[in-house]
Design an enzyme around this catalytic site. Structure first.
Site, mmCIF file in Angstrom:
data_model
loop_
_atom_site.group_PDB
_atom_site.id
_atom_site.type_symbol
_atom_site.label_atom_id
_atom_site.label_comp_id
_atom_site.label_asym_id
_atom_site.label_seq_id
_atom_site.Cartn_x
_atom_site.Cartn_y
_atom_site.Cartn_z
ATOM 1 N N CYS A 57 8.666 6.335 -1.213
ATOM 2 C CA CYS A 57 10.176 6.339 -1.524
ATOM 3 C C CYS A 57 10.457 4.536 -1.795
ATOM 4 C CB CYS A 57 11.411 5.976 -0.360
ATOM 5 S SG CYS A 57 10.074 5.343 1.348
ATOM 6 N N HIS A 58 9.134 3.790 -1.973
ATOM 7 C CA HIS A 58 9.673 2.854 -2.930
ATOM 8 C C HIS A 58 9.116 3.507 -4.305
ATOM 9 C CE1 HIS A 58 5.267 4.348 -2.189
ATOM 10 N NE2 HIS A 58 4.891 2.989 -3.305
#
Length: 121
Positions: free
Chosen positions: A55-56
């Site tokens: 998700c980064h």
DNA sequence: CAAGTGACAATAA
DNA sequence: TTTATTGCCACTT
């Protein structure tokens, strides 16, 4: 059996290659709802651990990271992306134009007409 | 079934 | 340029 949009989002995020990034709008578009950018964010927020979702690599369309520190500090996220090979601008924002994830022919149909997506390098 | 919520995006000032 | 407001869609209660 139909999977929820969230599952679709998780699959897309999981498909993001290393050294590349994607915006919420991009994922929403690939998921089938170009305006459901918020849904993508909600999916990330509720993303259960175990999926190992990068998700980064998901950022704003402006190339800005999440304020507040959803990853434990957006500086951490910056270091992670930079370590992956993502280029950053002097403003501290990700160079979306250069590092945006471009999934093969999948987008060709979706972006039909968008001949010039990158006018300037 | 109706209203509320939110890791967004686009537009206005 | 940055900040504020509106619209948006799926999910939860």
């Amino acid at each position: 059996m139909k999977q929820s949009f969230y599952e679709r989002i998780y699959a897309l995020v999981h498909e993001i290659p290393k050294g590349k990034i994607a915006t919420y709008g991009q994922l929403a578009l690939l998921a089938g709802s170009p305006r459901a950018s918020r849904i993508v964010g909600a999916a990330m927020a509720k993303a259960p651990a175990g999926r190992n979702l990068p998700c980064h690599r998901v950022i704003y369309t402006d190339g800005r990271l999440l304020p507040g520190g959803a990853f434990g500090g957006m500086e951490i996220q910056r270091q992670l992306l930079q370590k992956e090979g993502v280029t950053f601008l002097r403003d501290g924002r990700v160079d979306v134009k250069r590092n945006l994830w471009q999934p093969g022919s999948l987008v060709s149909a979706a972006l039909e007409g968008t001949e010039n997506m990158f006018p300037d390098a």
